[in-house]
Design a protein around this motif. Sequence first.
Motif, PDB file in Angstrom:
ATOM      1  N   GLN A  17       0.835  -1.282   0.166  1.00 23.17           N
ATOM      2  CA  GLN A  17       0.400  -0.036  -0.130  1.00 23.17           C
ATOM      3  C   GLN A  17       0.761   0.981  -0.117  1.00 23.17           C
ATOM      4  N   ALA A  18       1.919   1.716   0.808  1.00 25.47           N
ATOM      5  CA  ALA A  18       3.033   2.466   0.772  1.00 25.47           C
ATOM      6  C   ALA A  18       3.291   2.578  -0.007  1.00 25.47           C
ATOM      7  N   VAL A  19       4.416   1.487  -1.276  1.00 20.35           N
ATOM      8  CA  VAL A  19       4.275   1.932  -2.286  1.00 20.35           C
ATOM      9  C   VAL A  19       3.491   2.226  -3.290  1.00 20.35           C
ATOM     10  N   ALA A  20       2.672   2.054  -3.132  1.00 24.50           N
ATOM     11  CA  ALA A  20       1.953   2.577  -4.270  1.00 24.50           C
ATOM     12  C   ALA A  20       1.372   3.308  -4.128  1.00 24.50           C
ATOM     13  N   ALA A  21       1.210   4.248  -2.517  1.00 17.83           N
ATOM     14  CA  ALA A  21       1.081   5.428  -2.342  1.00 17.83           C
ATOM     15  C   ALA A  21       2.198   6.666  -3.545  1.00 17.83           C
ATOM     16  N   ARG A  22       3.183   6.023  -3.083  1.00 17.67           N
ATOM     17  CA  ARG A  22       4.127   6.564  -3.016  1.00 17.67           C
ATOM     18  C   ARG A  22       4.689   6.831  -4.738  1.00 17.67           C
ATOM     19  N   LEU A  23       4.387   5.509  -5.245  1.00 17.11           N
ATOM     20  CA  LEU A  23       4.346   5.932  -6.433  1.00 17.11           C
ATOM     21  C   LEU A  23       3.244   6.596  -7.242  1.00 17.11           C
ATOM     22  N   LEU A  24       2.489   7.325  -7.032  1.00 24.25           N
ATOM     23  CA  LEU A  24       1.186   8.011  -7.201  1.00 24.25           C
ATOM     24  C   LEU A  24       1.829   9.331  -7.344  1.00 24.25           C
ATOM     25  N   VAL A  25       2.522   9.339  -6.267  1.00 22.51           N
ATOM     26  CA  VAL A  25       3.363  10.826  -5.655  1.00 22.51           C
ATOM     27  C   VAL A  25       4.382  11.254  -6.761  1.00 22.51           C
ATOM     28  N   LYS A  26       4.380  10.047  -7.094  1.00 30.91           N
ATOM     29  CA  LYS A  26       5.848   9.781  -7.686  1.00 30.91           C
ATOM     30  C   LYS A  26       5.873  11.100  -9.320  1.00 30.91           C
ATOM     31  N   VAL A  27       4.977   9.966  -9.538  1.00 32.65           N
ATOM     32  CA  VAL A  27       4.612  10.122 -11.107  1.00 32.65           C
ATOM     33  C   VAL A  27       3.498  11.539 -10.893  1.00 32.65           C
ATOM     34  N   LEU A  28       3.012  11.934 -10.187  1.00 32.44           N
ATOM     35  CA  LEU A  28       2.575  13.036  -9.893  1.00 32.44           C
ATOM     36  C   LEU A  28       3.636  14.308  -9.966  1.00 32.44           C
ATOM     37  N   ASP A  29       4.790  14.002  -9.435  1.00 36.96           N
ATOM     38  CA  ASP A  29       5.347  15.137  -9.043  1.00 36.96           C
ATOM     39  C   ASP A  29       6.134  15.019 -10.401  1.00 36.96           C
ATOM     40  N   ALA A  30       6.735  14.063 -10.525  1.00 41.33           N
ATOM     41  CA  ALA A  30       6.977  13.756 -12.311  1.00 41.33           C
ATOM     42  C   ALA A  30       6.414  14.225 -13.415  1.00 41.33           C
ATOM     43  N   GLN A  31       5.175  14.442 -13.193  1.00 41.31           N
ATOM     44  CA  GLN A  31       4.261  15.144 -14.375  1.00 41.31           C
ATOM     45  C   GLN A  31       4.401  16.527 -14.307  1.00 41.31           C
ATOM     46  N   ALA A  32       4.244  16.698 -13.262  1.00 38.57           N
ATOM     47  CA  ALA A  32       4.423  18.590 -12.515  1.00 38.57           C
ATOM     48  C   ALA A  32       5.228  19.440 -12.892  1.00 38.57           C
ATOM     49  N   GLU A  33       6.355  18.263 -12.584  1.00 42.17           N
ATOM     50  CA  GLU A  33       7.972  18.761 -13.586  1.00 42.17           C
ATOM     51  C   GLU A  33       7.944  18.767 -14.954  1.00 42.17           C
ATOM     52  N   ARG A  34       8.058  17.803 -15.686  1.00 35.45           N
ATOM     53  CA  ARG A  34       8.440  17.660 -16.632  1.00 35.45           C
ATOM     54  C   ARG A  34       7.373  17.938 -17.562  1.00 35.45           C
ATOM     55  N   GLY A  35       6.097  17.142 -17.211  1.00 32.61           N
ATOM     56  CA  GLY A  35       4.688  17.120 -18.403  1.00 32.61           C
ATOM     57  C   GLY A  35       5.244  15.515 -18.786  1.00 32.61           C
ATOM     58  N   GLN A  36       5.619  14.663 -17.384  1.00 35.83           N
ATOM     59  CA  GLN A  36       5.926  13.469 -18.143  1.00 35.83           C
ATOM     60  C   GLN A  36       5.798  12.732 -16.966  1.00 35.83           C
ATOM     61  N   ALA A  37       6.095  11.144 -17.133  1.00 36.40           N
ATOM     62  CA  ALA A  37       6.818  10.422 -16.106  1.00 36.40           C
ATOM     63  C   ALA A  37       7.479   9.485 -16.904  1.00 36.40           C
ATOM     64  N   SER A  38       8.289   8.587 -16.486  1.00 36.67           N
ATOM     65  CA  SER A  38       8.676   6.841 -16.930  1.00 36.67           C
ATOM     66  C   SER A  38       9.236   6.367 -15.289  1.00 36.67           C
ATOM     67  N   VAL A  39       8.643   5.384 -15.707  1.00 39.75           N
ATOM     68  CA  VAL A  39       8.492   4.677 -14.304  1.00 39.75           C
ATOM     69  C   VAL A  39       9.125   2.890 -15.364  1.00 39.75           C
ATOM     70  N   VAL A  40      10.212   2.613 -13.955  1.00 37.46           N
ATOM     71  CA  VAL A  40      11.018   1.174 -14.436  1.00 37.46           C
ATOM     72  C   VAL A  40      10.117  -0.110 -13.427  1.00 37.46           C
ATOM     73  N   LEU A  41       9.446  -0.742 -14.265  1.00 37.10           N
ATOM     74  CA  LEU A  41       8.820  -1.928 -13.068  1.00 37.10           C
ATOM     75  C   LEU A  41       9.370  -3.071 -13.174  1.00 37.10           C
ATOM     76  N   THR A  42       9.673  -4.294 -12.257  1.00 37.51           N
ATOM     77  CA  THR A  42      10.053  -5.171 -11.732  1.00 37.51           C
ATOM     78  C   THR A  42       8.875  -6.513 -11.985  1.00 37.51           C
ATOM     79  N   GLY A  43       9.433  -7.512 -11.766  1.00 37.16           N
ATOM     80  CA  GLY A  43       8.603  -8.732 -11.602  1.00 37.16           C
ATOM     81  C   GLY A  43       8.387  -9.482 -10.013  1.00 37.16           C
ATOM     82  N   GLY A  44       7.447  -9.693  -9.484  1.00 35.34           N
ATOM     83  CA  GLY A  44       8.221 -10.346  -9.063  1.00 35.34           C
ATOM     84  C   GLY A  44       6.289 -10.646  -7.575  1.00 35.34           C
TER      85      GLY A  44
END
Length: 256
Positions: A17-44
Amino acid sequence: MSEASVAVHADADLLAQAVAARLLVKVLDAQAERGQASVVLTGGRIAAAVHRAVAALPARDAVDWSRVDVWWGDERFLPTGDPERNETQARAALLDVVPLDPARVHAMPASDGPDGADPEEAAARYAAELAAAARPGTATLPHFDVLMLGIGEDGHVASVFPEHPVHYDTRPVSAVRGSPKPPPVRTTLTLPAINTAEEVWLVAGGADKARAVGMALAGAGPVQVPAAGVRGTSRTLWLLDRAAAADVPTRLRSLR
Ligand SMILES: O=C1O[C@H](COP(=O)(O)O)[C@@H](O)[C@H](O)[C@H]1O
C-alpha cells in the motif's frame, strides 16, 4: 550516487500500500515538473502486490496515464502472454486497468517475438528502443523517474544474479542464460543502466529476504550480492516489511 535510506512497514500488505501511494505521488510530481513520467517496473510477488494496490487506489485517476512511459528492469524470456512473464503479471494487475498509451508501454521482447528465441537479439532490440527514447544529446537511455526492484533470496535484482557473467556486460541490456532461478533465460537491465535512474526503490517483504537485505545494506560486494550495487542518482530507497528488515542495522531504519 545517493546514500541508501530505509523505510520499514509492519507487514507485506502495508508495504505494498505504501509503495503504491509513493508511486502515484512520484508520477504526479514528475508530470508536474517534466510534463511526463517514466517508470521502470519489476516482477515477482511484491511487485504484483504493489501493482494491485496502485490499481485499487482512487488517486490513480489523478494521474494522466497517457503521459507515462512504462519500462521493465528485467523479463523472463518466455512467449507472449505466458503467466510467468513480468509483463503478463503487470498487465493483469495494473496496466490493463489504467488508460496508458500502448505506444508508451515498452515491454521487453518475448521468446516468440521478432527475434525468435534469441535472447541476445531481444536484448539488443530493447537497448535500441531505450536509445530511441533517450533525451537528445544524452547517451543511450531515457530518463527514469523511478525504477523499482524486487530482491531475490540470493540478493539478485532484476535478473542480475550473484557471480553471473552479466556483471561484466557493459551494455545497458543483457541476455541472461543459466539463471539459477527459473526460467533459465532472461533479459535484464545491467547495474550501470539501473543506476542511471533518478530514484531506485528496492522493495522486499518476508523473512526469506532478510539475509540478502541485511548483507546488501551491510556493504556486501555487488558481484556477490547484486542488490548492494544499486544506487539512484538522487535517491536510493529500501522499502521493507518488518520481516525483511530483521537484519537491517537499527541506525538505518525508519519504523512505520
Ligand atoms: O525472477 C524474478 O525475481 C525477483 C524477485 O521476485 P520475488 O517473487 O522473490 O519477490 C524479481 O524482482 C525479478 O524481477 C524477477 O524477474
